[in-house]
Design a protein around this motif. Sequence first.
Motif, PDB file in Angstrom:
ATOM      1  N   VAL B  43       0.908  -1.177  -0.006  1.00 27.51           N
ATOM      2  CA  VAL B  43       0.070   0.113  -0.255  1.00 27.51           C
ATOM      3  C   VAL B  43       1.014   1.188   0.000  1.00 27.51           C
ATOM      4  O   VAL B  43       0.628   2.399  -0.835  1.00 27.51           O
ATOM      5  CB  VAL B  43      -1.041   0.005   1.256  1.00 27.51           C
ATOM      6  CG1 VAL B  43      -1.508   1.403   1.377  1.00 27.51           C
ATOM      7  CG2 VAL B  43      -1.972  -1.248   1.185  1.00 27.51           C
ATOM      8  N   GLU B  44       2.066   1.209   0.940  1.00 27.08           N
ATOM      9  CA  GLU B  44       2.771   2.468   0.816  1.00 27.08           C
ATOM     10  C   GLU B  44       3.624   2.551  -0.364  1.00 27.08           C
ATOM     11  O   GLU B  44       3.745   3.694  -0.832  1.00 27.08           O
ATOM     12  CB  GLU B  44       3.952   2.247   2.116  1.00 27.08           C
ATOM     13  CG  GLU B  44       4.775   3.121   2.193  1.00 27.08           C
ATOM     14  CD  GLU B  44       4.189   4.607   2.707  1.00 27.08           C
ATOM     15  OE1 GLU B  44       3.271   4.569   3.259  1.00 27.08           O
ATOM     16  OE2 GLU B  44       4.866   5.680   2.121  1.00 27.08           O
ATOM     17  N   ALA B  45       3.868   1.515  -0.981  1.00 23.66           N
ATOM     18  CA  ALA B  45       4.596   1.625  -2.343  1.00 23.66           C
ATOM     19  C   ALA B  45       3.930   2.214  -3.239  1.00 23.66           C
ATOM     20  O   ALA B  45       4.101   2.986  -4.013  1.00 23.66           O
ATOM     21  CB  ALA B  45       5.096   0.215  -2.862  1.00 23.66           C
ATOM     22  N   ALA B  46       2.562   1.833  -3.451  1.00 21.47           N
ATOM     23  CA  ALA B  46       1.510   2.448  -4.265  1.00 21.47           C
ATOM     24  C   ALA B  46       1.208   3.839  -4.177  1.00 21.47           C
ATOM     25  O   ALA B  46       1.152   4.733  -5.178  1.00 21.47           O
ATOM     26  CB  ALA B  46       0.012   1.557  -4.331  1.00 21.47           C
ATOM     27  N   LEU B  47       1.034   4.098  -2.679  1.00 19.74           N
ATOM     28  CA  LEU B  47       0.936   5.672  -2.277  1.00 19.74           C
ATOM     29  C   LEU B  47       1.958   6.623  -2.922  1.00 19.74           C
ATOM     30  O   LEU B  47       2.131   7.661  -3.355  1.00 19.74           O
ATOM     31  CB  LEU B  47       0.626   5.678  -0.999  1.00 19.74           C
ATOM     32  CG  LEU B  47      -0.768   5.172  -0.361  1.00 19.74           C
ATOM     33  CD1 LEU B  47      -0.783   5.441   1.036  1.00 19.74           C
ATOM     34  CD2 LEU B  47      -1.893   5.795  -1.056  1.00 19.74           C
ATOM     35  N   GLN B  48       3.364   6.322  -2.662  1.00 21.48           N
ATOM     36  CA  GLN B  48       4.525   6.837  -3.048  1.00 21.48           C
ATOM     37  C   GLN B  48       4.646   6.982  -4.590  1.00 21.48           C
ATOM     38  O   GLN B  48       4.902   8.052  -5.063  1.00 21.48           O
ATOM     39  CB  GLN B  48       5.868   6.260  -2.462  1.00 21.48           C
ATOM     40  CG  GLN B  48       5.805   6.432  -1.006  1.00 21.48           C
ATOM     41  CD  GLN B  48       7.216   5.843  -0.415  1.00 21.48           C
ATOM     42  OE1 GLN B  48       8.084   5.377  -0.999  1.00 21.48           O
ATOM     43  NE2 GLN B  48       7.263   5.656   1.030  1.00 21.48           N
ATOM     44  N   GLU B  51       2.102   9.514  -5.410  1.00 26.09           N
ATOM     45  CA  GLU B  51       2.514  10.926  -4.893  1.00 26.09           C
ATOM     46  C   GLU B  51       3.567  11.534  -5.991  1.00 26.09           C
ATOM     47  O   GLU B  51       3.696  12.615  -6.212  1.00 26.09           O
ATOM     48  CB  GLU B  51       3.022  10.783  -3.532  1.00 26.09           C
ATOM     49  CG  GLU B  51       2.071  10.737  -2.467  1.00 26.09           C
ATOM     50  CD  GLU B  51       2.264  10.138  -1.183  1.00 26.09           C
ATOM     51  OE1 GLU B  51       3.365  10.230  -1.042  1.00 26.09           O
ATOM     52  OE2 GLU B  51       1.158  10.149  -0.490  1.00 26.09           O
ATOM     53  N   LYS B  52       4.582  10.574  -6.276  1.00 23.46           N
ATOM     54  CA  LYS B  52       5.632  11.154  -7.175  1.00 23.46           C
ATOM     55  C   LYS B  52       5.269  11.480  -8.503  1.00 23.46           C
ATOM     56  O   LYS B  52       5.657  12.541  -9.017  1.00 23.46           O
ATOM     57  CB  LYS B  52       6.647   9.673  -7.178  1.00 23.46           C
ATOM     58  CG  LYS B  52       8.085  10.137  -7.651  1.00 23.46           C
ATOM     59  CD  LYS B  52       9.136   8.912  -7.342  1.00 23.46           C
ATOM     60  CE  LYS B  52      10.404   9.217  -8.118  1.00 23.46           C
ATOM     61  NZ  LYS B  52      11.355   7.970  -7.853  1.00 23.46           N
ATOM     62  N   LEU B  53       4.106  10.778  -9.141  1.00 28.55           N
ATOM     63  CA  LEU B  53       3.745  10.893 -10.356  1.00 28.55           C
ATOM     64  C   LEU B  53       2.784  12.192 -10.426  1.00 28.55           C
ATOM     65  O   LEU B  53       2.365  12.849 -11.390  1.00 28.55           O
ATOM     66  CB  LEU B  53       3.056   9.851 -11.049  1.00 28.55           C
ATOM     67  CG  LEU B  53       3.941   8.454 -11.290  1.00 28.55           C
ATOM     68  CD1 LEU B  53       3.043   7.364 -11.699  1.00 28.55           C
ATOM     69  CD2 LEU B  53       5.173   8.896 -12.381  1.00 28.55           C
ATOM     70  N   ASN B  54       2.126  12.378  -9.054  1.00 25.72           N
ATOM     71  CA  ASN B  54       1.268  13.503  -8.802  1.00 25.72           C
ATOM     72  C   ASN B  54      -0.035  13.220  -9.856  1.00 25.72           C
ATOM     73  O   ASN B  54      -0.539  13.925 -10.084  1.00 25.72           O
ATOM     74  CB  ASN B  54       1.903  14.793  -8.996  1.00 25.72           C
ATOM     75  CG  ASN B  54       1.065  16.000  -8.199  1.00 25.72           C
ATOM     76  OD1 ASN B  54       0.186  15.474  -7.454  1.00 25.72           O
ATOM     77  ND2 ASN B  54       1.306  17.116  -8.961  1.00 25.72           N
ATOM     78  N   ALA B  80      -5.303   5.439  -0.089  1.00 26.10           N
ATOM     79  CA  ALA B  80      -5.898   4.774  -1.064  1.00 26.10           C
ATOM     80  C   ALA B  80      -6.998   5.609  -1.404  1.00 26.10           C
ATOM     81  O   ALA B  80      -7.864   6.024  -0.346  1.00 26.10           O
ATOM     82  CB  ALA B  80      -6.161   3.379  -0.846  1.00 26.10           C
ATOM     83  N   ASP B  81      -7.526   5.570  -2.571  1.00 25.80           N
ATOM     84  CA  ASP B  81      -8.542   6.375  -3.308  1.00 25.80           C
ATOM     85  C   ASP B  81      -9.986   5.618  -2.913  1.00 25.80           C
ATOM     86  O   ASP B  81     -10.861   6.200  -2.638  1.00 25.80           O
ATOM     87  CB  ASP B  81      -8.529   6.799  -4.607  1.00 25.80           C
ATOM     88  CG  ASP B  81      -7.311   7.411  -4.838  1.00 25.80           C
ATOM     89  OD1 ASP B  81      -7.302   8.656  -4.501  1.00 25.80           O
ATOM     90  OD2 ASP B  81      -6.164   6.912  -5.532  1.00 25.80           O
TER      91      ASP B  81
END
Lengths: 328, 250
Positions: B43-48, B51-54, B80-81
């Motif tokens: 989950v954290e990897a997905a959020l990062q 965030e990086k791609l905005n 997560a959305d």
Amino acid sequence: MSNNVLAFAESRGGDLRRAALEAVTAARAIADVRGGAVHAILFGAPGIGAHAPRLGAHGADSVIVVEHAAFAQNNPEAVAATIAAHMGRGYGALICPASATGKDIAPRVAAKLQVPVASDAVAMTANAASITVTHPGYTGKILQTLTLTATPAVVSVRPGSFLPKENAKAGAVEVLAPVGDPAASRVKVTETATGNTAKLDLGEAPVIISGGRGLKEAANFTLVEELAAAFGNAAVGATRAVTDDGWRPHADQIGQTGRLVSPDLYIACGISGAIQHLAGMRTSKTIVAINKDKEAPIFKIADYGIVGDVLEILPVLTAAVKQAKASG
Amino acid sequence: MKIAVCIKRVPDMDVRFKIAPSGTAVDESGLKFDISDFDGYAVEAALQIREKLNAGEVVVISLGPDVVQETLRKAMSMGADRAVQLKAETIPADSYAIATALAAELQGGGYDLILFGRMSIDTAHGATGAMTAELLGLPVVNAISKLEFDGGTAKMRRELEGAYELVECALPAVVTIDEGIARPRYPSLKGIMAAKKKPLEIRPAQLAEPRLVLDAMALPPERSAGRIIGEGSAVVPELVRLLKEEAKVL
């Protein structure tokens, strides 16, 4: 249903892994119950087939050799596709090592064959119709007994649980062509970096010397390495606190989210014994703990605890082990 | 990038487990539950990545009874959305059966990246991710500790015993996450409030017939109580004697 059993003979960098011999040994036990044959399947760059006699010596009636330049690196897609297609010849079971490579291959093959997989078996029994495994779950705190009712049964066996047994069979080589073009795999391994190849792996070493925060700084791990060298058959492990801080590589971490090990002897140096760590080493046969805090949880499971400064005790212990080894 | 993360609700491992009277389940009384360790890293990897791609969307999916909604809300409170529960009264032991239900949900979802933890910390087979990928016809890279993107290609590192592999794979792909990639964030109060309003869809899980059957659970034999043999380096000769004569490991 065929009574034959296929074993995945894992190799890396042109060498056979010990896990390959363990998979063949485990496969042999099932085939013997069912009156079938063991076939080992071996992938690698041209020349890998030279290892076939060792597989025969451990119980493989035949060795299916799949050579291709694109197998110089691990190539899970082509390996899995080839094994799955070969299983169509009729096997009652496929045994893989539960190593990083074997645990990558087994579920791929099982899904292609539309059957389940039982991973990380530490014990296994077979009858004519099914295979039952003992599988440690819940970070080793619960042993699950699971039965595979599907055919073929796909099982991965935990390294160290089925010790390689010599049992000479023909080991007759049969050359097999890979399925599809291995050079066209979507998943490409571009590099395999092996550390010190003389270094024993944590899963295979009979002795593990492990260090924690009590060592105070990364440089003091040399004391742990010196003790490991004195034993001669020891690997070096670490706690999560230490790998998180970058003192040691992540791959050395022993614990709930790292490696689960059960060596004959585990020496915990400057390790307090967080639950996370104990989950990874509590099944070691003999545990020694050296820690300055006599209330540290590690002492609750240590067969032999020494309270004291690990930096002072380690050099003395290293010298004593060297002497004991020298005097035989 | 549209990312799905498949997560599992598991008990906190920091306890002494008891086996339920059925003999095939853990006694859940008094246990705390959370996202399985490696799934939390996923989950954290997905959020990062988002965030990086905005840009992009992170969808979390969990199979199980209604209590998994709590786990899905936790992932949404991390950021997560939206979430999907694949409703099933129990979670079967058979990873293949689970993978069929996940693949049915993910198929046609337009995901660029589908993440899993490398294994659940409770049943610990480490098979669901790879099996789901096979059922979807997608490439899979298992147990990675590093992940970067170069255009539409994922570049990853996989830990082996005493070695590692560098692996590349074009998207869309399934990737299972090992430790080392990202420590999961704690949900903020704002995140927790926001999660209550995020969409959580519930659909029946289309499970295949389980053919890996749990016969029994047992606790491993207890270690005998620990023993402190003394203090300081003066005890070393005694330790060496015990290792030689009693434990016979030296």
